[in-house]
Design a protein around this motif. Structure first.
Motif, PDB file in Angstrom:
ATOM      1  N   LYS A   1      23.656 112.735 -79.242  1.00 30.91           N
ATOM      2  CA  LYS A   1      24.858 112.348 -79.986  1.00 30.91           C
ATOM      3  C   LYS A   1      25.226 110.868 -79.793  1.00 30.91           C
ATOM      4  O   LYS A   1      24.913 110.253 -78.771  1.00 30.91           O
ATOM      5  CB  LYS A   1      26.047 113.203 -79.568  1.00 30.91           C
ATOM      6  N   VAL A   2      25.959 110.332 -80.769  1.00 33.57           N
ATOM      7  CA  VAL A   2      26.593 109.025 -80.669  1.00 33.57           C
ATOM      8  C   VAL A   2      28.015 109.224 -80.153  1.00 33.57           C
ATOM      9  O   VAL A   2      28.730 110.120 -80.607  1.00 33.57           O
ATOM     10  CB  VAL A   2      26.614 108.329 -82.038  1.00 33.57           C
ATOM     11  N   LEU A   3      28.418 108.389 -79.183  1.00 40.74           N
ATOM     12  CA  LEU A   3      29.697 108.550 -78.497  1.00 40.74           C
ATOM     13  C   LEU A   3      30.579 107.337 -78.782  1.00 40.74           C
ATOM     14  O   LEU A   3      30.302 106.227 -78.338  1.00 40.74           O
ATOM     15  CB  LEU A   3      29.465 108.692 -76.983  1.00 40.74           C
ATOM     16  N   MET A   4      31.651 107.536 -79.544  1.00 44.70           N
ATOM     17  CA  MET A   4      32.611 106.489 -79.913  1.00 44.70           C
ATOM     18  C   MET A   4      33.994 107.137 -80.080  1.00 44.70           C
ATOM     19  O   MET A   4      34.059 108.277 -80.516  1.00 44.70           O
ATOM     20  CB  MET A   4      32.225 105.841 -81.256  1.00 44.70           C
ATOM     21  N   PRO A   5      35.080 106.452 -79.820  1.00 42.24           N
ATOM     22  CA  PRO A   5      35.211 105.072 -79.350  1.00 42.24           C
ATOM     23  C   PRO A   5      35.291 104.965 -77.824  1.00 42.24           C
ATOM     24  O   PRO A   5      35.782 103.966 -77.309  1.00 42.24           O
ATOM     25  CB  PRO A   5      36.531 104.637 -80.000  1.00 42.24           C
TER      26      PRO A   5
ATOM     27  N   ALA B   1      35.434 101.314 -88.701  1.00 46.94           N
ATOM     28  CA  ALA B   1      34.278 101.670 -89.518  1.00 46.94           C
ATOM     29  C   ALA B   1      33.053 101.575 -88.625  1.00 46.94           C
ATOM     30  O   ALA B   1      32.785 100.517 -88.035  1.00 46.94           O
ATOM     31  CB  ALA B   1      34.142 100.724 -90.703  1.00 46.94           C
ATOM     32  N   VAL B   2      32.322 102.687 -88.487  1.00 47.57           N
ATOM     33  CA  VAL B   2      31.231 102.722 -87.512  1.00 47.57           C
ATOM     34  C   VAL B   2      29.918 103.098 -88.193  1.00 47.57           C
ATOM     35  O   VAL B   2      29.909 103.743 -89.249  1.00 47.57           O
ATOM     36  CB  VAL B   2      31.540 103.689 -86.352  1.00 47.57           C
ATOM     37  N   SER B   3      28.816 102.688 -87.574  1.00 56.79           N
ATOM     38  CA  SER B   3      27.497 102.950 -88.153  1.00 56.79           C
ATOM     39  C   SER B   3      26.477 103.190 -87.062  1.00 56.79           C
ATOM     40  O   SER B   3      26.638 102.756 -85.911  1.00 56.79           O
ATOM     41  CB  SER B   3      27.051 101.793 -89.048  1.00 56.79           C
ATOM     42  N   ALA B   4      25.419 103.896 -87.443  1.00 58.08           N
ATOM     43  CA  ALA B   4      24.274 104.131 -86.563  1.00 58.08           C
ATOM     44  C   ALA B   4      23.013 103.898 -87.389  1.00 58.08           C
ATOM     45  O   ALA B   4      22.819 104.535 -88.421  1.00 58.08           O
ATOM     46  CB  ALA B   4      24.299 105.551 -86.013  1.00 58.08           C
ATOM     47  N   ARG B   5      22.184 102.980 -86.940  1.00 60.71           N
ATOM     48  CA  ARG B   5      20.921 102.709 -87.619  1.00 60.71           C
ATOM     49  C   ARG B   5      19.757 103.108 -86.703  1.00 60.71           C
ATOM     50  O   ARG B   5      19.671 102.644 -85.564  1.00 60.71           O
ATOM     51  CB  ARG B   5      20.786 101.236 -88.001  1.00 60.71           C
ATOM     52  N   TYR B   6      18.888 103.982 -87.223  1.00 55.34           N
ATOM     53  CA  TYR B   6      17.659 104.372 -86.537  1.00 55.34           C
ATOM     54  C   TYR B   6      16.482 103.786 -87.305  1.00 55.34           C
ATOM     55  O   TYR B   6      16.382 103.972 -88.531  1.00 55.34           O
ATOM     56  CB  TYR B   6      17.514 105.888 -86.496  1.00 55.34           C
TER      57      TYR B   6
ATOM     58  N   SER C   1      22.636  98.364 -78.561  1.00 58.78           N
ATOM     59  CA  SER C   1      21.262  98.609 -79.012  1.00 58.78           C
ATOM     60  C   SER C   1      20.460  99.313 -77.924  1.00 58.78           C
ATOM     61  O   SER C   1      20.695  99.115 -76.723  1.00 58.78           O
ATOM     62  CB  SER C   1      20.571  97.288 -79.372  1.00 58.78           C
ATOM     63  N   ALA C   2      19.508 100.115 -78.343  1.00 60.29           N
ATOM     64  CA  ALA C   2      18.587 100.799 -77.430  1.00 60.29           C
ATOM     65  C   ALA C   2      17.271 101.024 -78.144  1.00 60.29           C
ATOM     66  O   ALA C   2      17.202 100.972 -79.378  1.00 60.29           O
ATOM     67  CB  ALA C   2      19.178 102.106 -76.937  1.00 60.29           C
ATOM     68  N   ARG C   3      16.222 101.269 -77.360  1.00 57.38           N
ATOM     69  CA  ARG C   3      14.907 101.558 -77.929  1.00 57.38           C
ATOM     70  C   ARG C   3      14.225 102.623 -77.085  1.00 57.38           C
ATOM     71  O   ARG C   3      14.298 102.591 -75.854  1.00 57.38           O
ATOM     72  CB  ARG C   3      14.048 100.300 -77.981  1.00 57.38           C
TER      73      ARG C   3
ATOM     74  N   LEU D   1      11.276 103.863 -81.456  1.00 61.22           N
ATOM     75  CA  LEU D   1      12.537 104.100 -82.148  1.00 61.22           C
ATOM     76  C   LEU D   1      13.609 103.127 -81.661  1.00 61.22           C
ATOM     77  O   LEU D   1      13.964 103.119 -80.488  1.00 61.22           O
ATOM     78  CB  LEU D   1      13.011 105.533 -81.903  1.00 61.22           C
ATOM     79  N   SER D   2      14.129 102.326 -82.593  1.00 63.56           N
ATOM     80  CA  SER D   2      15.239 101.432 -82.282  1.00 63.56           C
ATOM     81  C   SER D   2      16.533 102.040 -82.790  1.00 63.56           C
ATOM     82  O   SER D   2      16.571 102.645 -83.872  1.00 63.56           O
ATOM     83  CB  SER D   2      15.027 100.058 -82.929  1.00 63.56           C
ATOM     84  N   VAL D   3      17.608 101.863 -82.010  1.00 65.92           N
ATOM     85  CA  VAL D   3      18.918 102.417 -82.330  1.00 65.92           C
ATOM     86  C   VAL D   3      19.949 101.304 -82.231  1.00 65.92           C
ATOM     87  O   VAL D   3      19.999 100.589 -81.219  1.00 65.92           O
ATOM     88  CB  VAL D   3      19.290 103.566 -81.366  1.00 65.92           C
ATOM     89  N   GLU D   4      20.758 101.147 -83.267  1.00 71.06           N
ATOM     90  CA  GLU D   4      21.856 100.186 -83.247  1.00 71.06           C
ATOM     91  C   GLU D   4      23.147 100.915 -83.608  1.00 71.06           C
ATOM     92  O   GLU D   4      23.258 101.491 -84.696  1.00 71.06           O
ATOM     93  CB  GLU D   4      21.616  99.039 -84.231  1.00 71.06           C
ATOM     94  N   LEU D   5      24.119 100.870 -82.713  1.00 75.73           N
ATOM     95  CA  LEU D   5      25.396 101.542 -82.897  1.00 75.73           C
ATOM     96  C   LEU D   5      26.485 100.482 -82.991  1.00 75.73           C
ATOM     97  O   LEU D   5      26.696  99.714 -82.041  1.00 75.73           O
ATOM     98  CB  LEU D   5      25.679 102.485 -81.725  1.00 75.73           C
ATOM     99  N   SER D   6      27.162 100.419 -84.140  1.00 77.01           N
ATOM    100  CA  SER D   6      28.121  99.350 -84.386  1.00 77.01           C
ATOM    101  C   SER D   6      29.483  99.914 -84.778  1.00 77.01           C
ATOM    102  O   SER D   6      29.575 100.997 -85.362  1.00 77.01           O
ATOM    103  CB  SER D   6      27.628  98.426 -85.507  1.00 77.01           C
TER     104      SER D   6
END
Length: 299
Positions: A55-59, A125-130, A291-293, A138-143
């Motif tokens: 899962k993505v964890l925000m905020p 406004a949040v985003s997740a890019r895989y 960011s993570a990979r 696999l690169s992950v960017e959570l903004s």
């Protein structure tokens, strides 16, 4: 009127020897394979996954003690969704539907809104890019961008369970460069920092996890990018997570039978909304990105 799976919709990404499955509920990582090997504990799109798998964890990541915090002199009460410990766990979006904004064969961008509410009166406004790369994995960017008024307290984490074909954590080697580990109280809130060697959780060199029960926050990570590696010495298959986040939670997945190890990069530690440690003061119009990979290897 609706025909929807428990984890929303599933997007499959492919690149070289990699295949990743992303689900829209929680913008979650539902599976990652490399040369046919599972590198993350998988779940189906028809399942509500246990233990916040992928899962993505925000905020905020991890826990807020007592479900209460203060910001700029005002006190707020969050929903306590971990009643046994009396804490608020992992933010608002882990079980929220995200929309697919962009997608192609090897990448997907998901977006959602964290709407202002009584316990958190800021709009993000949040985003997740895989993105899958045949060499890099696999690169992950959570903004997150503060699109409302005022300055918001903010933190973010990513909750993948690294795994190697379902092998138990006990037989896997862990390499973790962190030098500081935090002792936690009965509510899993950090109360004291220790040197990893004196606390008995020194994994700076590859070490069998064996029976170690891990559910700890780590700090003292190298400046810039660092890497945590999980390896099965019997098969030579390994999976690594790299990030430049300053905090890390490592959990030996006891709740789901120790079939992997959660390696969770975080922008701030547990209970940061109360301690103030590394909380991002996200001003109106400002964006923060973590960011993570994740990559696999064989030897």
């Amino acid at each position: 009127m609706f025909n929807r799976c428990a984890s929303g919709r599933e997007i499959t990404l492919e690149a070289g020897d990699y295949e990743a499955r992303i689900v829209t509920v929680g913008a979650g990582l539902a599976g990652l394979r490399y040369r046919g090997h599972d590198l993350a504990v998988p779940h189906g799109v028809n399942e509500c996954p246990p233990g916040y798998l992928g899962k993505v964890l925000m905020p905020w990541p991890n826990r807020v003690a007592g479900g209460s915090y203060s910001w700029e002199g005002v006190s707020y009460d969050l929903p306590v969704d971990e009643p046994a410990l009396g804490t608020s766990l992992h933010g608002f979006v882990a079980f929220q539907e995200w929309e697919i904004a962009e997608a192609d064969a090897s990448s997907v961008l998901l977006r959602t809104l964290i709407a202002a509410r009584y316990s958190y009166p800021w709009t993000l406004a949040v985003s997740a890019r895989y993105s899958l790369d045949p060499d890099a994995g696999l690169s992950v960017e959570l903004s997150a961008t503060n699109i409302g008024e005022g300055t918001a307290p903010y933190g973010v984490g990513f909750h993948p369970y690294l795994a190697i074909d379902g092998a138990k954590a006990d037989v896997l080697e862990l390499s973790n460069p962190a030098t500081i580990v935090y002792e936690a109280d009965a509510s899993m809130i950090p109360v004291a920092a220790h040197d990893v060697a004196s606390f008995g959780l020194d994994f700076r060199s590859p070490t069998l996890i064996n029976k170690a029960a891990l559910d700890h926050a780590f700090a003292g990570l190298p400046q810039g990018s660092w890497t945590v590696t999980l390896r099965n010495p019997a098969s030579g298959v390994a999976v690594s997570l790299s990030s430049d986040a300053r905090w890390l939670q490592v959990y030996s997945a006891d709740y789901i039978g120790r079939v992997g190890v959660a390696v969770e990069p975080m922008s701030c530690p547990p209970n940061a909304f109360n301690s103030g440690t590394d909380v991002v003061a996200l001003a109106s119009g400002q964006t923060h990105t973590l960011s993570a990979r994740i990559a696999g290897s064989e030897s």
